[in-house]
Design an enzyme around this catalytic site. Structure first.
Site, PDB file in Angstrom:
ATOM      1  N   ASP A  59       5.301 -20.171 -34.732  1.00 34.32           N
ATOM      2  CA  ASP A  59       4.191 -19.797 -34.212  1.00 34.32           C
ATOM      3  C   ASP A  59       3.629 -18.463 -35.135  1.00 34.32           C
ATOM      4  O   ASP A  59       4.467 -18.087 -35.434  1.00 34.32           O
ATOM      5  CB  ASP A  59       4.546 -20.338 -33.392  1.00 34.32           C
ATOM      6  CG  ASP A  59       3.298 -20.310 -32.276  1.00 34.32           C
ATOM      7  OD1 ASP A  59       3.171 -20.999 -31.178  1.00 34.32           O
ATOM      8  OD2 ASP A  59       2.168 -19.964 -32.479  1.00 34.32           O
ATOM      9  N   ARG A  70       1.969 -20.627 -18.531  1.00 37.04           N
ATOM     10  CA  ARG A  70       2.580 -22.052 -19.060  1.00 37.04           C
ATOM     11  C   ARG A  70       3.513 -21.892 -19.638  1.00 37.04           C
ATOM     12  O   ARG A  70       4.374 -22.871 -19.784  1.00 37.04           O
ATOM     13  CB  ARG A  70       1.469 -23.122 -18.468  1.00 37.04           C
ATOM     14  CG  ARG A  70       1.064 -22.808 -20.062  1.00 37.04           C
ATOM     15  CD  ARG A  70      -0.217 -23.209 -20.388  1.00 37.04           C
ATOM     16  NE  ARG A  70      -1.155 -23.860 -21.580  1.00 37.04           N
ATOM     17  CZ  ARG A  70      -1.635 -21.671 -21.276  1.00 37.04           C
ATOM     18  NH1 ARG A  70      -2.297 -21.566 -20.790  1.00 37.04           N
ATOM     19  NH2 ARG A  70      -2.880 -21.709 -22.647  1.00 37.04           N
ATOM     20  N   ASP A 127      -1.533 -27.723 -30.699  1.00 40.05           N
ATOM     21  CA  ASP A 127      -2.256 -28.340 -30.279  1.00 40.05           C
ATOM     22  C   ASP A 127      -3.622 -28.259 -30.504  1.00 40.05           C
ATOM     23  O   ASP A 127      -4.913 -28.304 -30.358  1.00 40.05           O
ATOM     24  CB  ASP A 127      -2.592 -26.374 -29.513  1.00 40.05           C
ATOM     25  CG  ASP A 127      -2.632 -25.242 -29.994  1.00 40.05           C
ATOM     26  OD1 ASP A 127      -2.752 -26.026 -30.963  1.00 40.05           O
ATOM     27  OD2 ASP A 127      -3.623 -24.853 -29.727  1.00 40.05           O
ATOM     28  N   ALA A 130      -4.835 -30.711 -36.918  1.00 37.35           N
ATOM     29  CA  ALA A 130      -4.757 -30.277 -38.149  1.00 37.35           C
ATOM     30  C   ALA A 130      -3.282 -30.714 -38.393  1.00 37.35           C
ATOM     31  O   ALA A 130      -2.724 -30.993 -39.784  1.00 37.35           O
ATOM     32  CB  ALA A 130      -5.241 -29.430 -38.734  1.00 37.35           C
ATOM     33  N   CYS A 186      -6.851 -26.634 -24.756  1.00 37.77           N
ATOM     34  CA  CYS A 186      -6.549 -26.198 -23.564  1.00 37.77           C
ATOM     35  C   CYS A 186      -7.674 -25.042 -23.428  1.00 37.77           C
ATOM     36  O   CYS A 186      -8.057 -24.378 -22.158  1.00 37.77           O
ATOM     37  CB  CYS A 186      -5.337 -25.620 -23.039  1.00 37.77           C
ATOM     38  SG  CYS A 186      -4.104 -26.689 -23.317  1.00 37.77           S
TER      39      CYS A 186
END
Ligand SMILES: [Zn+2]
Length: 249
Positions: A59, A70, A127, A130, A186
């Protein structure tokens, strides 16, 4: 397995379908998780607690206050830190037997291909389309099973693309790129907190089943959850014979 491991994983060992052999496969496995956010958090929690030997957490983002509603790998005191590093700290605390490799970059190109080649299973917890398509292409190229999850507002989706099986569909068969799909994020649409927990946990369950070689995966099926009514729908997914990504594999 040593005595500590037999105790730690005893409730898995008790399951006839898993037993010592299945748990040994889990311990020997390596899983690549793309995204340490809402889906990657619960998925990583369960994979680490279940004893997956090597977890690669990729990440390139940092922890933000708006994530904490969340993204349960992260804590308030880690705002501003790389999510992959924060995730590694949490997972090491849960299970020090697991080697957690934190990659604080957006995996692409050769680096993505190299990580996919080393993984037994890949979890797409990203998310954006691509990344989803890049991860799918790498998994098709290496014949690596891909467990894909998505969640927006109150709607969740999960499916498995078992690319070891030449007759199985890939992500692109289901969601062709270049389709004029509006990307829903989101950040603008909102997302119901426990929904990502449900979907991410299902991704972990699918990954463990694939690793241990038990049960029947979601390959060829897309499972959709409407959390407001708590209704599940399952649709069959066929391979697209003209798919530019997986045909001719
Ligand atoms: Zn395809």
């Amino acid at each position: 397995m040593n005595d500590d491991q037999l105790l730690r994983y005893s409730r898995h060992v008790l399951l006839d379908e898993l037993g010592i052999e299945g748990q040994a496969r889990i311990i020997a496995s390596r899983v690549l998780i793309i995204g340490a956010g809402g889906l990657g958090s619960p998925a990583a929690y369960y994979l680490a607690s279940a004893g997956v030997g090597t977890l690669v957490l990729a990440d390139d983002d940092t922890v933000d206050l708006t994530n904490l509603q969340r993204q349960i790998l992260h804590t308030t005191d880690r705002i501003g830190q790389p999510k992959a590093d924060s995730g590694r700290r949490t997972l090491n605390a849960i299970n020090p037997d697991v080697e957690v490799i934190a990659l604080t970059v957006r995996l692409a190109g050769d680096a993505l291909a190299a990580e996919v080649a080393k993984a037994d299973v890949v979890l797409d917890c990203s998310d954006n389309f691509a990344t989803r398509h890049a991860v799918n292409r790498a998994c098709v190229a290496h014949g690596t099973p891909l467990v894909s999850g998505a969640a927006i507002r109150f709607d969740g989706q999960v499916s498995t693309f078992d690319l070891r099986d030449a007759t199985a569909p890939c992500y692109h068969c289901l969601f062709p790129d270049g389709d004029d799909v509006q990307e829903e994020r989101c950040a603008t649409m909102g997302v119901f907190s426990p929904l990502v927990g449900i979907v991410g946990s299902m991704q972990a369950a699918e990954a463990i089943k694939l690793i241990a070689g038990v049960g029947k995966s979601l390959s060829g099926r897309l499972l959709m959850l409407e959390a407001l009514s708590m209704e599940w729908h399952s649709v069959r997914v066929a391979r697209d014979p003209g798919c530019p990504v997986c045909s001719g594999r």
